[in-house]
Design a protein around this motif. Structure first.
Motif, mmCIF file in Angstrom:
data_model
loop_
_atom_site.group_PDB
_atom_site.id
_atom_site.type_symbol
_atom_site.label_atom_id
_atom_site.label_comp_id
_atom_site.label_asym_id
_atom_site.label_seq_id
_atom_site.Cartn_x
_atom_site.Cartn_y
_atom_site.Cartn_z
ATOM 1 N N MET A 1 52.591 -23.366 58.713
ATOM 2 C CA MET A 1 51.576 -22.165 58.312
ATOM 3 C C MET A 1 50.404 -22.123 58.870
ATOM 4 S SD MET A 1 50.433 -19.711 54.913
ATOM 5 C CE MET A 1 49.678 -21.643 53.919
ATOM 6 N N THR A 2 49.748 -21.456 59.412
ATOM 7 C CA THR A 2 48.287 -21.517 59.744
ATOM 8 C C THR A 2 47.318 -21.495 59.164
ATOM 9 O OG1 THR A 2 49.485 -21.901 62.360
ATOM 10 C CG2 THR A 2 46.487 -21.535 62.092
ATOM 11 N N LYS A 3 46.363 -21.579 58.745
ATOM 12 C CA LYS A 3 45.348 -21.414 57.546
ATOM 13 C C LYS A 3 43.854 -21.143 58.498
ATOM 14 C CE LYS A 3 44.840 -22.693 53.460
ATOM 15 N NZ LYS A 3 45.943 -22.131 52.541
ATOM 16 N N ILE A 4 43.381 -19.552 58.329
ATOM 17 C CA ILE A 4 42.540 -19.273 59.287
ATOM 18 C C ILE A 4 41.319 -18.910 58.156
ATOM 19 C CG2 ILE A 4 41.365 -18.165 60.888
ATOM 20 C CD1 ILE A 4 44.098 -17.553 61.976
ATOM 21 N N TYR A 5 39.798 -20.012 58.126
ATOM 22 C CA TYR A 5 39.301 -19.036 57.233
ATOM 23 C C TYR A 5 38.287 -18.096 58.048
ATOM 24 C CZ TYR A 5 39.922 -22.693 54.218
ATOM 25 O OH TYR A 5 41.149 -23.524 52.891
ATOM 26 N N ILE A 6 38.035 -16.983 57.846
ATOM 27 C CA ILE A 6 37.405 -16.194 58.012
ATOM 28 C C ILE A 6 35.628 -15.982 57.841
ATOM 29 C CG2 ILE A 6 37.180 -13.967 59.133
ATOM 30 C CD1 ILE A 6 39.076 -14.796 60.368
ATOM 31 N N ILE A 7 34.745 -16.383 58.509
ATOM 32 C CA ILE A 7 32.886 -16.113 57.774
ATOM 33 C C ILE A 7 32.356 -15.832 59.182
ATOM 34 C CG2 ILE A 7 31.340 -17.872 57.801
ATOM 35 C CD1 ILE A 7 33.426 -20.258 58.121
ATOM 36 N N ARG A 8 31.985 -14.414 57.621
ATOM 37 C CA ARG A 8 31.040 -13.551 58.309
ATOM 38 C C ARG A 8 29.121 -14.704 58.581
ATOM 39 N NH1 ARG A 8 27.074 -9.075 55.805
ATOM 40 N NH2 ARG A 8 26.512 -8.170 57.391
ATOM 41 N N HIS A 9 29.072 -14.523 59.592
ATOM 42 C CA HIS A 9 27.615 -15.093 60.393
ATOM 43 C C HIS A 9 26.202 -14.930 58.833
ATOM 44 C CE1 HIS A 9 25.561 -11.538 61.286
ATOM 45 N NE2 HIS A 9 26.437 -10.516 61.631
ATOM 46 N N ALA A 10 25.732 -15.319 58.874
ATOM 47 C CA ALA A 10 24.362 -15.746 58.043
ATOM 48 C C ALA A 10 23.617 -14.955 57.857
ATOM 49 C CB ALA A 10 23.465 -17.253 57.938
ATOM 50 N N GLU A 11 22.590 -14.662 57.385
ATOM 51 C CA GLU A 11 21.859 -13.366 57.360
ATOM 52 C C GLU A 11 21.568 -13.230 58.799
ATOM 53 O OE1 GLU A 11 18.802 -11.450 54.139
ATOM 54 O OE2 GLU A 11 17.508 -12.794 55.213
ATOM 55 N N ARG A 57 24.257 -15.098 69.259
ATOM 56 C CA ARG A 57 24.243 -16.371 69.237
ATOM 57 C C ARG A 57 24.085 -16.201 67.296
ATOM 58 N NH1 ARG A 57 19.226 -13.481 70.673
ATOM 59 N NH2 ARG A 57 18.942 -14.680 72.703
ATOM 60 N N ARG A 58 23.742 -15.367 66.599
ATOM 61 C CA ARG A 58 24.069 -15.791 64.945
ATOM 62 C C ARG A 58 25.036 -15.728 64.993
ATOM 63 N NH1 ARG A 58 24.444 -9.515 66.486
ATOM 64 N NH2 ARG A 58 25.237 -8.720 65.621
ATOM 65 N N ALA A 59 25.809 -15.796 64.808
ATOM 66 C CA ALA A 59 27.351 -16.102 65.181
ATOM 67 C C ALA A 59 27.657 -17.951 65.399
ATOM 68 C CB ALA A 59 28.858 -15.682 65.988
ATOM 69 N N VAL A 60 27.049 -18.211 66.581
ATOM 70 C CA VAL A 60 27.082 -19.134 66.714
ATOM 71 C C VAL A 60 26.197 -20.230 66.457
ATOM 72 C CG1 VAL A 60 26.641 -21.007 69.327
ATOM 73 C CG2 VAL A 60 27.643 -18.606 69.272
ATOM 74 N N ALA A 61 25.696 -19.779 65.680
ATOM 75 C CA ALA A 61 24.034 -20.291 64.867
ATOM 76 C C ALA A 61 24.770 -20.524 63.591
ATOM 77 C CB ALA A 61 22.884 -20.073 64.723
ATOM 78 N N THR A 62 25.829 -19.676 63.332
ATOM 79 C CA THR A 62 26.158 -20.027 61.619
ATOM 80 C C THR A 62 27.283 -21.220 61.575
ATOM 81 O OG1 THR A 62 26.097 -18.061 60.948
ATOM 82 C CG2 THR A 62 27.896 -18.766 60.196
ATOM 83 N N ALA A 63 27.829 -21.353 63.107
ATOM 84 C CA ALA A 63 29.122 -22.361 63.007
ATOM 85 C C ALA A 63 28.431 -23.789 62.590
ATOM 86 C CB ALA A 63 29.823 -21.765 64.462
ATOM 87 N N GLY A 64 27.454 -23.697 63.043
ATOM 88 C CA GLY A 64 26.985 -25.009 62.917
ATOM 89 C C GLY A 64 26.764 -25.584 61.296
ATOM 90 N N ALA A 65 26.863 -24.765 60.767
ATOM 91 C CA ALA A 65 27.475 -24.972 59.434
ATOM 92 C C ALA A 65 28.529 -25.975 58.925
ATOM 93 C CB ALA A 65 27.075 -24.252 58.158
ATOM 94 N N ILE A 66 29.115 -25.550 59.571
ATOM 95 C CA ILE A 66 30.769 -26.353 59.942
ATOM 96 C C ILE A 66 31.160 -27.480 60.244
ATOM 97 C CG2 ILE A 66 33.446 -26.203 60.796
ATOM 98 C CD1 ILE A 66 32.504 -24.103 58.793
ATOM 99 N N THR A 67 30.068 -27.194 61.734
ATOM 100 C CA THR A 67 29.731 -28.926 62.652
ATOM 101 C C THR A 67 29.277 -30.027 62.250
ATOM 102 O OG1 THR A 67 28.397 -27.738 64.189
ATOM 103 C CG2 THR A 67 30.818 -27.314 65.251
ATOM 104 N N LYS A 68 28.378 -29.438 61.281
ATOM 105 C CA LYS A 68 27.757 -30.254 60.368
ATOM 106 C C LYS A 68 28.030 -31.479 59.739
ATOM 107 C CE LYS A 68 24.094 -30.318 56.544
ATOM 108 N NZ LYS A 68 23.607 -30.109 55.480
ATOM 109 N N TYR A 69 29.300 -31.258 59.115
ATOM 110 C CA TYR A 69 30.109 -32.123 58.435
ATOM 111 C C TYR A 69 31.534 -32.243 59.466
ATOM 112 C CZ TYR A 69 26.904 -32.243 54.932
ATOM 113 O OH TYR A 69 25.978 -32.244 53.942
ATOM 114 N N HIS A 70 31.545 -31.499 60.284
ATOM 115 C CA HIS A 70 33.424 -31.903 61.148
ATOM 116 C C HIS A 70 32.681 -32.081 62.523
ATOM 117 C CE1 HIS A 70 35.631 -30.391 57.523
ATOM 118 N NE2 HIS A 70 34.374 -29.788 57.393
ATOM 119 N N ASP A 71 33.873 -33.138 63.037
ATOM 120 C CA ASP A 71 33.394 -33.501 65.000
ATOM 121 C C ASP A 71 34.552 -32.489 65.092
ATOM 122 O OD1 ASP A 71 32.912 -34.022 66.940
ATOM 123 O OD2 ASP A 71 33.943 -36.057 66.909
#
Length: 383
Positions: A1-11, A57-71
């Protein structure tokens, strides 16, 4: 099974300024970046194998929250973009509600019926997104994936997956807050929603929705705080313009010393003759006059900054959080014209105004002579 977290961008700017974004490439707000700190902590100990994002860019910037702790490498795709809003992109929600109240109602309560010139349909939007999700699941079978996207497209996909009819969405599937998380489980091509629109990681004081009411199921998508705009021609509305400028001067300086109404009115007439959209009058949902914003696209053109000559709210409308919408209209206009920043003057004695502009990303970069007190030169850089 594949788990997919869907995240809405930050404000993002449109969420704060109450401006329709769609494919408009807006930036995150200061609050948005603070939300990312909590989003990063939420996923700190969650195993992530792959990361995808809308290319806006608002979504790309939000993705930075994931790359903070994940390579993990960020993979960007337009297939995860927001619903294209056609002619409404860059307009205020108040403008949309005033021009076509039925369309505005449908957008929030029965989106399958919503249409606009040049826009994507709700069903096409959902199909585009879910097609991308299925491809992402196939590419990452048995893995855990994070996907960053946008509010409306996520809502359309969730409604499809959960079998919620369009006219039931306002009650059964409200909009998700900024950085809200939904979890999809994908197996043998079938997608199941484990949970949706979870914003439990965001403190109340940082929640975008905590400050707004339009998203609530009992509101019908209406928000009396959303402003609409009309061009103000100082050649025709000189008395109104002068009254607003004089009131603003008094509020800033404590007196009308140094205020020459004919001088400012003549300057406004000249500017509007060259740029018809230079001055906008704002109105509330009851069609009551709220204030004006005056924008000079010529003063800093060579240095690529826009100039705000005046932001004014009537006395009864001050202190209710409306000023940011006027500021936002100016910022979005300057961005659309290719400027790199916006500048303005504030009296060094006007502590309330200084605090307001600092809160929304302005820095003091200089000081100029003023009437009774020096003027601070403040600037907000875009990006």
């Amino acid at each position: 099974m594949t788990k997919i977290y869907i995240i809405r961008h930050a404000e993002a700017e449109g969420n704060l300024y109450r401006i329709v974004q769609g494919h408009m490439n807006s930036y995150l707000t200061a609050t948005g970046y603070r939300q990312l700190e909590y989003l990063a902590e939420r996923f700190k100990d969650v195993h992530i194998d792959a990361l995808y994002s809308s290319d806006l860019r608002r979504a790309v910037a939000t993705a930075g929250a994931i790359t903070k702790y994940h390579d993990v490498k960020l993979q960007k795709t337009p297939r995860l973009r927001e619903l294209c809003m056609g002619i409404w992109e860059g307009k205020s929600f108040g403008d949309m509600a005033y021009a076509d109240p039925e369309a505005m109602y449908n957008f929030n309560n029965n989106p399958a019926k919503w249409t606009a010139e040049g826009a994507e349909t709700y069903s096409d939007c959902a199909e585009r997104f879910l097609s991308a999700i299925r491809d992402i699941a196939a590419e990452n079978e048995g893995k855990t994936v994070a996907v960053v996207s946008h509010g409306v497209v996520i809502r359309s996909a969730l409604a499809t997956l959960m079998g919620i009819e369009s006219d039931e969405m306002s009650k059964k599937l409200p909009h998700g807050d900024n950085t809200a998380v939904s979890l999809l489980n994908v197996e043998n091509g079938e997608i199941e929603v484990e949970y949706f629109n979870d914003n439990s990681h965001v403190p109340y004081e940082l929640s975008t929705f905590a400050k707004q009411t339009w998203w609530r199921s009992d509101s019908g998508g209406k928000d009396s705080a959303n402003l609409r705009y009309e061009v103000l021609d100082p050649s025709l509305d000189g008395k109104l313009y002068t009254k607003c400028y004089a009131d603003s001067w008094m509020a800033a300086h404590g007196s009308l010393n140094g205020f020459v109404s004919s001088l400012y009115l003549n300057d406004a007439k000249k500017m509007c003759a060259a740029d018809k959209g230079a001055i906008l009058a704002a109105y509330d949902s009851e069609n009551e006059f709220v204030g004006i914003v005056e924008m000079d696209i010529f003063r800093g053109k060579r240095q690529k900054y826009g100039w705000i000559s005046l932001i004014y709210l009537t006395k009864e409308n001050r202190g209710h959080g409306l000023g940011v919408q006027l500021l936002g209209m100016a910022i979005c206009r300057f961005q659309s014209l290719g400027f790199e920043s916006v500048r303005l003057h504030v009296s060094s004695e006007n502590k309330r105004a200084i605090a307001f502009y600092k809160k929304h990303g302005f820095d003091i970069i200089g000081q100029d002579p003023g009437c009774g007190a020096p003027l601070y030169l403040m600037e907000k850089k875009f990006g």
